[in-house]
Design a protein around this motif. Sequence first.
Motif, short mmCIF file in Angstrom:
data_model
loop_
_atom_site.label_atom_id
_atom_site.label_comp_id
_atom_site.label_asym_id
_atom_site.label_seq_id
_atom_site.Cartn_x
_atom_site.Cartn_y
_atom_site.Cartn_z
N ARG A 114 25.40 -26.89 -2.73
CA ARG A 114 24.35 -26.61 -3.46
C ARG A 114 24.71 -26.16 -4.81
O ARG A 114 24.12 -26.64 -5.84
N LEU A 115 25.72 -25.11 -5.00
CA LEU A 115 26.07 -24.99 -6.43
C LEU A 115 26.78 -25.97 -6.85
O LEU A 115 26.70 -26.16 -7.92
N LEU A 116 27.76 -26.74 -6.16
CA LEU A 116 28.30 -27.96 -6.64
C LEU A 116 27.50 -28.91 -7.33
O LEU A 116 27.58 -29.62 -8.23
N ALA A 117 26.08 -29.27 -6.39
CA ALA A 117 25.48 -30.18 -6.86
C ALA A 117 24.49 -29.69 -8.28
O ALA A 117 24.24 -30.79 -9.16
N LYS A 118 24.43 -28.30 -8.34
CA LYS A 118 23.85 -27.99 -9.70
C LYS A 118 24.66 -28.24 -10.74
O LYS A 118 24.33 -28.35 -11.97
N VAL A 119 25.99 -27.70 -10.57
CA VAL A 119 27.03 -27.86 -11.68
C VAL A 119 27.11 -29.45 -12.18
O VAL A 119 27.16 -29.84 -13.13
N VAL A 120 27.29 -30.19 -11.06
CA VAL A 120 27.13 -31.78 -11.26
C VAL A 120 26.00 -32.15 -12.07
O VAL A 120 26.19 -33.03 -13.28
N ALA A 121 24.64 -31.76 -11.70
CA ALA A 121 23.58 -32.09 -12.33
C ALA A 121 23.75 -31.63 -13.97
O ALA A 121 23.26 -32.33 -14.82
N ASN A 122 24.26 -30.43 -14.00
CA ASN A 122 23.95 -29.69 -15.24
C ASN A 122 25.15 -30.36 -16.33
O ASN A 122 24.75 -30.56 -17.52
N GLU A 123 26.29 -30.83 -15.86
CA GLU A 123 27.29 -31.30 -16.40
C GLU A 123 27.45 -32.95 -16.43
O GLU A 123 28.39 -33.49 -16.66
N SER A 124 26.27 -33.59 -16.04
CA SER A 124 26.23 -34.94 -15.63
C SER A 124 26.58 -35.84 -17.10
O SER A 124 27.44 -36.59 -16.71
N TYR A 213 31.58 -21.85 -14.12
CA TYR A 213 31.62 -20.44 -14.80
C TYR A 213 30.18 -20.32 -14.96
O TYR A 213 29.60 -18.99 -14.79
N GLU A 214 29.74 -21.04 -15.76
CA GLU A 214 28.19 -20.86 -16.07
C GLU A 214 27.25 -20.69 -15.33
O GLU A 214 26.48 -19.84 -15.41
N GLU A 215 27.51 -21.33 -14.19
CA GLU A 215 26.41 -21.38 -12.96
C GLU A 215 26.29 -20.21 -12.18
O GLU A 215 25.46 -19.66 -12.09
N GLN A 219 23.61 -17.23 -12.06
CA GLN A 219 23.08 -16.72 -10.95
C GLN A 219 23.36 -15.04 -10.82
O GLN A 219 22.37 -14.52 -10.50
N ASP A 220 24.43 -14.80 -11.25
CA ASP A 220 24.92 -13.31 -11.34
C ASP A 220 23.86 -12.48 -12.23
O ASP A 220 23.43 -11.49 -11.92
N PHE A 221 23.51 -13.19 -13.39
CA PHE A 221 22.71 -12.39 -14.22
C PHE A 221 21.20 -12.22 -13.78
O PHE A 221 20.65 -11.33 -13.95
N VAL A 222 20.88 -13.57 -13.15
CA VAL A 222 19.41 -13.28 -12.35
C VAL A 222 19.55 -12.19 -11.35
O VAL A 222 18.42 -11.40 -11.17
#
Length: 354
Positions: A114-124, A213-215, A219-222
């Motif tokens: 799920r994290l990988l999917a978010k990273v790929v979507a963010n950096e698409s 790293y950013e994702e 998540q850590d910040f939230v």
Amino acid sequence: MSAVPFSKISTPLNALFATIGLLVVAALTTQGLTGQERLVFELLLAAIWLAYVLQLSGTLLSRHRWSGGIPALVIDLLAVLVPAAAFLFVGSRDRNLYCAIWLLKPLRDSTFFRLLAKVVANESRNLIGVTSVFGIVLFGAALAGYILERDVQPDKFGSIPQAMWWAVVTLSTTGYGDEIPQSLAGRVLGGLVMMSGIGIFALWAGILATGFYEEVRRQDFVRNWQLVAAVPLFQKLGSAALIEIVRALRPRIVPAGAVICRKGDVGDQMFFIVEGRVTVATPDHPVELGAGNFFGEMALISGEPRSATVTAATEVSLLSLYAVDFQMLSSSSPEIAETIRKTALERRGGPPKE
């Protein structure tokens, strides 16, 4: 009995079933198996498939069937339907191979993917840009290789599609060695393509590493924000001050019975309790502190060694504040720092500062 409990097959058990199933699929492709051995392996596959059928039935019948998300339900469906369809419509030699769809099973509850999917979507956009560069260099290398080597090696570089295989192998720096430029210009081209490949793959890796790293930091910040907001002392802060506190505090989980700090130790941090309880071994009698309380502040204020040993009475969720961050807190939120100082003096037995 209801099939619903099977919808709660744990992630490790899903992974175990899938691993056993895939090992059996691999074993069935070996030569020299007796009919009895093959039958045992196929019955094992059938047992795993039946467990997945029960899991799918439980998921569909459960009131919370969507809690795992659409992807989990799709994976459960494929794990059941693909082997069933293979059993009905595929020859006996290859039908067991379709159980390889169970490769997806360990992924259904994986937070990493799920994290990988978010990273790929963010950096698409960046990933597509680098992929476009890869495609341009790939075709350009194949074209140049075709022009330089077609007369020397017509069997290997006789067309751009043939040269494309060499370009892929060279650009990825795999180097199988089945197609090697013979001319000097071709070898220079090969070196340039290799160096280009190193740069392109480094860009891909850099983009993904930065995205992860950013994702993770987001998540850590939230999570830290939610923990900080649960401490009563910080609930009256504005959003700007709360952001500073979130960045300063470090979350920590301590198991029950563990010593958090010992009397006489030099302390460089204090602790805020988010959940759970701790026991402070005071000279008179032990004192128990719960969620919303803090301790260890004297080490930050006076620099003195720890005055008491603090132990986790239950599993406790803490936020730690280091001395350097306490100084920052004192300047940005003096009212909170003053409250901490007053509490420290009261616990020490002295008059609070006015």
